[in-house]
Design an enzyme around this catalytic site. Structure first.
Site, short mmCIF file in Angstrom:
data_model
loop_
_atom_site.label_atom_id
_atom_site.label_comp_id
_atom_site.label_asym_id
_atom_site.label_seq_id
_atom_site.Cartn_x
_atom_site.Cartn_y
_atom_site.Cartn_z
N LYS A 116 4.16 10.17 6.51
CA LYS A 116 5.28 9.36 6.05
C LYS A 116 6.63 10.02 6.30
O LYS A 116 7.61 9.34 6.62
CB LYS A 116 5.11 9.04 4.56
CG LYS A 116 3.99 8.06 4.26
CD LYS A 116 3.96 7.72 2.79
CE LYS A 116 2.98 6.60 2.50
NZ LYS A 116 1.61 6.95 2.82
N GLU A 200 10.94 9.91 -2.85
CA GLU A 200 11.60 8.67 -2.46
C GLU A 200 12.27 8.04 -3.68
O GLU A 200 11.71 8.06 -4.79
CB GLU A 200 10.55 7.72 -1.88
CG GLU A 200 11.08 6.44 -1.30
CD GLU A 200 9.94 5.62 -0.71
OE1 GLU A 200 9.32 4.84 -1.46
OE2 GLU A 200 9.65 5.78 0.49
N HIS A 235 0.09 0.55 -7.97
CA HIS A 235 0.31 0.58 -6.53
C HIS A 235 -0.85 0.01 -5.73
O HIS A 235 -0.89 0.14 -4.50
CB HIS A 235 0.64 2.00 -6.05
CG HIS A 235 1.74 2.66 -6.83
ND1 HIS A 235 3.04 2.21 -6.80
CD2 HIS A 235 1.72 3.71 -7.69
CE1 HIS A 235 3.79 2.98 -7.59
NE2 HIS A 235 3.00 3.88 -8.15
N ARG A 297 -3.46 -0.41 11.39
CA ARG A 297 -4.79 -1.02 11.31
C ARG A 297 -4.65 -2.46 10.85
O ARG A 297 -3.53 -2.92 10.56
CB ARG A 297 -5.66 -0.25 10.31
CG ARG A 297 -5.00 -0.12 8.93
CD ARG A 297 -5.89 0.53 7.90
NE ARG A 297 -5.19 0.92 6.70
CZ ARG A 297 -4.84 0.12 5.71
NH1 ARG A 297 -5.10 -1.17 5.80
NH2 ARG A 297 -4.21 0.57 4.64
#
Length: 671
Positions: A116, A200, A235, A297
């Site tokens: 990431k 983040e 999440h 994917r």
């Protein structure tokens, strides 16, 4: 086009890929673990190869075994599904090195988007907007703490190699940071073999918007519009839809153009999803949507995109992998209507959403023409502790959002599963909630309403059905010639003889059943016979509610609601609106069974799993809610916390222990 394909996966995604392959005349090869020997995907395939024991690390995650299975069966291509090896660049390279066709993006693209921090840096350089935070190599607590302090709380700690909420923790203050970091690193290491994280900024009113992209080997990249996956819990996505509510054309253009730009920046081939986080505090706006990550994917929620575009994305994957150009150009792809998908999990919402495992003795999913069902389990099978608890996906396509939500709620209400627990009733309440119907959604939707979404509101209805069924058994003998009984006669041939018989008075009796909440009681008394062929002439009295008993069993209609009742192990199991209730004969102690009783301070394993952390020792003083032991099960961590302020009196667990369901791992004595 290749002639055969091996799916390096299991469950519903393997079945999904096989359906398209079989439609296209492509031979199918399944791989399976010992736990999946009788699974539907194994039965569905033309050939099947055993990989090894149940744990994924000994079967589905062993690349060498998968490649050998392809060689042994003559498979020409490998489709990885999602999860497992699907985003493993080394596996993709090994597939190609073996002379097989890899149905997925280039290994270089997987690597570019797999970490990431590097992906965000790449996107920033490519002109794709990214969220503020820390993407550095220094992973010391001191550096990460300073970065979080600088970014400003709340922040998200996210696994660099992560996905699906694994290794992700929200931190609300500086004092919470160290413990959250340690937990995120453990989860990330266990799930991905990499404990690096990034920091983040946490958006306070976030929406999860993602764009389906597709590239081919001829340099073409298109998008197939956006999906909204904001309805999440911890999440993990719960309900997805396409298109996104409140998305105007200008914002759609901005986010889809950014997604295509992101895909082109890594020379993307095949199916991929570019995920964005949107600040929805003032509605969706193009300049308030930032890149989060790219999933290299096919996504779990791809059916909603298929529904609104009319395309088979697995067929697209096959054709692109075979070297063909994309089936459609961008201006040939259009939106049609609205689609929603609900993920049916084997979990217990009332029990903190802990995964539920065990046999599927009763397993019924909707069979309506307008409902697409994707599943990899069947009645008589089993939900294993070794894999993800998602057991099905239900998808509905309609003309507009309101109709799609109503249709999906109806589909979820038809789910019947026993004894494994599911979130079906929870899904119904989410879909029926006025705020959801109005499109007022963000990623905090479930968290802020969890109590009302979890609590069933139909327990009384279920009790009425169960009591009515029990009453009918006592008051009426089934069989020919037994359908017009005299409730005032003791000689009517009922199996219980003089049921409720009293001299000089009308017969009357009480029916009692119990569940985890206590005893439910109702009284039978004579009433005016209804116009019903199975009528007993008796009514069931529950407070002020009076219903003919005959209304309850046959079609199982209680009031205006349809319910279903089955009997298992001397218990009546009632299904209504996706919820399930179990009733049995009480012990007549005067109080009935209770849900639990007073706690003795024991901390028990919620399910079979592995101890990954022990955070207190005997003699330590702890506060209510403080984590004592952490167990990893079904790819998630579960913290066992102190039930009250007290002292740790016993710790019987060690890191690395494999524990069984209900095992006592520690005990706290109240101060």
């Amino acid at each position: 086009m290749f002639r055969s394909v091996l799916v390096a996966n299991r469950g519903e995604i393997a079945c999904r890929v096989f359906r398209t392959a079989q439609r296209m005349g492509i031979e199918t090869v399944a791989v399976y673990s010992e736990a999946d020997a009788h699974a539907p995907h194994v039965k569905m395939a033309d050939k099947a190869v055993l990989l090894g024991p149940a744990p994924a690390r000994e079967s589905y995650l062993v690349a060498e075994k998968v490649l050998q299975a392809a060689k042994d069966t003559g498979a020409e291509a490998i489709h990885p599904g999602y999860g497992f090896l699907s985003e493993n660049a080394e596996f993709a390279e090994a597939v190609e090195a073996a002379g097989l066709i890899w149905i997925g993006p280039k290994p270089s693209s997987i690597r570019a988007m797999g970490l990431k921090d590097a992906a965000k840096d790449l996107m920033d350089k490519a002109g794709v907007p990214v969220t503020p935070g820390y993407l550095g190599e220094d992973q010391t607590l001191e550096t990460l703490q300073k970065a979080a302090d600088k970014t400003g709380y709340p922040v998200l700690i996210k696994a660099v190699a992560g996905g699906g909420g694994k290794g992700m923790k929200k931190v609300g203050s500086a004092g919470e940071f160290a413990a959250a970091l340690a937990s995120a690193q453990r989860e990330s290491k266990a799930a991905f073999g990499d404990d690096r994280v990034l920091i983040e900024k946490y958006v306070t009113r976030p929406r999860h918007i993602e764009v389906q992209v597709f590239g081919d080997t001829h340099g073409n990249v298109v998008h197939l519009f956006e999906r909204d996956c904001s309805l999440q819990r911890r999440h993990q996505k719960v309900i997805e839809e396409a298109p996104a509510p409140g998305m105007d054309e200008a914002t759609r253009a901005a986010v889809t153009e950014a997604a295509v730009k992101a895909a082109k920046a890594v020379d993307y081939v095949g199916a991929g999803t570019v995920e964005f986080i949107a600040d929805a505090s003032e509605g969706l706006k193009g300049d308030r949507i930032w890149f989060m990550e790219m999933n290299t994917r096919l996504q779990v929620e791809h059916p909603v995109t298929e529904a609104v575009t009319g395309q088979d994305l697995v067929e697209w994957q096959f054709r692109v992998a075979a070297g063909e150009p994309l089936p459609l150009k961008q201006d040939e792809i259009a939106l049609d209507g609205w689609a929603m998908e609900a993920r049916l999990y084997a979990e217990d919402p009332a029990g903190g959403f802990l995964p539920s495992i065990g046999p599927l003795d009763h397993f019924v999913l909707p069979e309506d023409d307008g409902v697409r069902v994707e599943t990899g389990v069947e009645e008589g099978g089993e939900v294993s502790q070794f894999y993800d608890p998602m057991i099905a996906k239900l998808i509905v396509h309609a003309e507009d959002r309101e109709s799609a939500a109503a249709g999906l709620a109806d589909a979820c209400s038809q789910v019947q599963v026993w004894p494994v627990k599911t979130n079906a009733g929870f899904l119904v309440r989410c879909l029926d909630h006025p705020d959801f119907v109005d499109g007022d959604v963000d990623t905090g939707f479930i968290g802020t309403r969890e109590a009302e979404l979890v609590e069933p509101d139909n327990e009384g209805l279920a009790a009425s059905a169960a009591l009515g069924s029990a009453a009918l058994e006592q008051a009426w003998a089934h069989g020919p010639g037994r359908n017009a009984l005299d409730p005032t006669s003791p000689w009517d041939g009922r199996p219980t003889g003089l049921f409720g018989f009293r001299l000089n008075a009308a017969p009357r009796a009480e029916v009692r059943l119990e569940d985890a909440h206590g005893v439910h009681a109702a009284r039978l008394a004579p009433g005016r016979p209804a116009d019903h062929p199975l009528d007993t002439g008796l009514v069931l009295e529950m407070g002020e509610v009076r219903r003919p008993v005959s209304e309850l069993p046959g079609g199982m209609v209680v009031g205006d609601e349809a319910v279903t009742l089955i009997e298992r192990d001397d218990r009546r199991i009632v299904f209504v609106d996706g919820d399930v209730f179990s009733f049995g004969t009480p012990n007549y102690s005067g109080t009935g069974a209770t849900a639990g009783g007073a706690s003795d301070g024991s901390l028990r394993a919620p399910m079979p799993g592995k101890v990954v952390a022990v955070q207190a020792k005997v003699g330590d003083t702890v506060t209510k809610g403080q984590s004592i032991v952490v167990v990893e099960a079904m790819k998630m961590e579960h913290a066992l916390t102190a039930p009250y302020d007290g002292t740790v009196a016993e710790v019987s667990a060690s890191v690395g222990d494999q524990v069984v369901d209900g095992a006592v791992l520690a005990r706290v004595e109240e101060l």
